[in-house]
Design a protein around this motif. Structure first.
Motif, PDB file in Angstrom:
ATOM      1  N   ALA A 103       0.822  -1.211   0.000  1.00 43.81           N
ATOM      2  CA  ALA A 103       0.000   0.000   0.000  1.00 43.81           C
ATOM      3  C   ALA A 103       0.856   1.262   0.000  1.00 43.81           C
ATOM      4  O   ALA A 103       0.547   2.253  -0.664  1.00 43.81           O
ATOM      5  CB  ALA A 103      -0.923  -0.025   1.217  1.00 43.81           C
ATOM      6  N   ARG A 104       1.973   1.196   0.734  1.00 47.00           N
ATOM      7  CA  ARG A 104       2.852   2.365   0.761  1.00 47.00           C
ATOM      8  C   ARG A 104       3.504   2.601  -0.587  1.00 47.00           C
ATOM      9  O   ARG A 104       3.660   3.748  -1.030  1.00 47.00           O
ATOM     10  CB  ARG A 104       3.905   2.173   1.852  1.00 47.00           C
ATOM     11  N   ARG A 105       3.908   1.513  -1.257  1.00 41.89           N
ATOM     12  CA  ARG A 105       4.508   1.662  -2.585  1.00 41.89           C
ATOM     13  C   ARG A 105       3.519   2.282  -3.562  1.00 41.89           C
ATOM     14  O   ARG A 105       3.869   3.148  -4.372  1.00 41.89           O
ATOM     15  CB  ARG A 105       4.984   0.300  -3.107  1.00 41.89           C
ATOM     16  N   ILE A 106       2.248   1.846  -3.512  1.00 42.43           N
ATOM     17  CA  ILE A 106       1.234   2.401  -4.418  1.00 42.43           C
ATOM     18  C   ILE A 106       1.004   3.882  -4.111  1.00 42.43           C
ATOM     19  O   ILE A 106       0.878   4.707  -5.017  1.00 42.43           O
ATOM     20  CB  ILE A 106      -0.075   1.596  -4.288  1.00 42.43           C
ATOM     21  N   ALA A 107       0.968   4.224  -2.818  1.00 43.70           N
ATOM     22  CA  ALA A 107       0.762   5.628  -2.446  1.00 43.70           C
ATOM     23  C   ALA A 107       1.912   6.504  -2.934  1.00 43.70           C
ATOM     24  O   ALA A 107       1.705   7.620  -3.432  1.00 43.70           O
ATOM     25  CB  ALA A 107       0.596   5.739  -0.931  1.00 43.70           C
ATOM     26  N   GLU A 108       3.148   6.013  -2.813  1.00 45.92           N
ATOM     27  CA  GLU A 108       4.290   6.789  -3.284  1.00 45.92           C
ATOM     28  C   GLU A 108       4.243   6.960  -4.799  1.00 45.92           C
ATOM     29  O   GLU A 108       4.551   8.028  -5.332  1.00 45.92           O
ATOM     30  CB  GLU A 108       5.583   6.111  -2.862  1.00 45.92           C
TER      31      GLU A 108
END
Length: 286
Positions: A103-108
């Motif tokens: 989820a963090r990778r997608i947000a970045e």
């Protein structure tokens, strides 16, 4: 005299470095010769014979250098290599990195894309507004018309007799509003009628570049220059007495509207002829 049992006992007691040094001296090799054959610095060879392992780097490199030295001198170090105080070969430790949640990778990734879109909008919007204003001002430019020309959409009614009613002219319906006309004081140029050529005039029409030398009856030069293609010249009767035309095949000569054949006066594409007072041509008399 040392017997074989004493030598074997000494070899057993000697360490790796001592065995290598004894084998090198027995083979008659110097430290430099061993270094050249093994492609090692002399200091490394000395450190191997002196068993100064701490100067040679990691244990895995020390063991490899000892084995290379032993193969060169054909010495078996299997029984003493394990007894040497060389550190064990430790496999490299794997360092675990912090795991980034999906989820963090997608947000970045979405954040980077939004940043690119914002930068593009900041750069493109002002350019779009400036271009749009330019085109709007160009499309609303009013038409101009001369006061000498009446637009076709404006009907003009003639003066009717006093006993008759003036006809009513209904303008044709227009499908789209037209831009307003602005009056201009600049008159519309009208073509001027060409002045008629005098009777017996001699005219030249140049269909290609040609060099001319035109002489008046009094011997003065009327024109001597390179005439460009597309130009014309006209002379009244009695104005010229002699002509020389270079590139004569590209010049059309007319006298009183009749084309004159220049071949009798032409030589090597240069025509030379005289012009009488009535405009007729004749060969140059020598």
């Amino acid at each position: 005299m040392i017997d074989d049992q004493t030598v074997n006992a000494f070899d057993t007691a000697a360490g790796c470095g001592a065995r290598l040094r004894q084998a090198r001296e027995a083979a008659g090799l110097t430290l430099e010769a061993v270094g050249q054959q093994l492609r090692m610095p002399v200091q490394v060879v000395k450190s191997l014979e002196a068993e100064q392992w701490d100067r040679l780097g990691a244990p895995v490199f020390v063991r490899g250098q000892l084995k290379s030295y032993a193969r060169l001198l054909k010495v078996d170090l299997g029984d003493v290599l394990d007894q040497a105080h060389i550190g064990p070969v430790v496999p490299p430790q794997l360092v675990s990195h912090t795991h980034t949640p999906r989820a963090r990778r997608i947000a970045e990734s979405l954040g980077r894309r939004a940043l690119y879109v914002g930068i593009t909008a900041v750069l493109a919007v002002p350019v779009w507004f400036a271009t749009r204003g330019h085109f709007d001002s160009a499309s609303t430019t009013p038409n101009t018309a001369s006061l000498d020309v009446i637009p076709a959409a404006v009907p003009v009614a003639g003066t009717a007799p006093s006993d008759q009613a003036a006809p009513v002219v209904t303008p044709a319906p227009s499908t789209a509003p037209s831009a307003p006309y602005l009056a201009s004081l600049t008159p519309v140029p009208r073509p001027t009628a060409a002045a008629p050529a005098p009777a017996g005039a001699l005219s030249l029409q140049f269909k290609g570049d040609s060099w001319v030398d035109i002489v008046a009856p009094d011997g003065s030069t009327v024109e001597k220059a390179l005439i460009k293609s597309g130009e014309t010249r006209a002379f009244s009767p009695g104005q010229v007495a002699r002509m020389v035309l270079g590139n004569a095949s590209a010049v059309e000569v007319q006298q009183a509207g009749t084309i004159i054949d220049l071949s009798p006066y032409q030589r090597a594409n240069v025509a030379r002829f005289t012009v009488s007072s009535d405009g007729s041509v004749a060969p140059v008399s020598h």
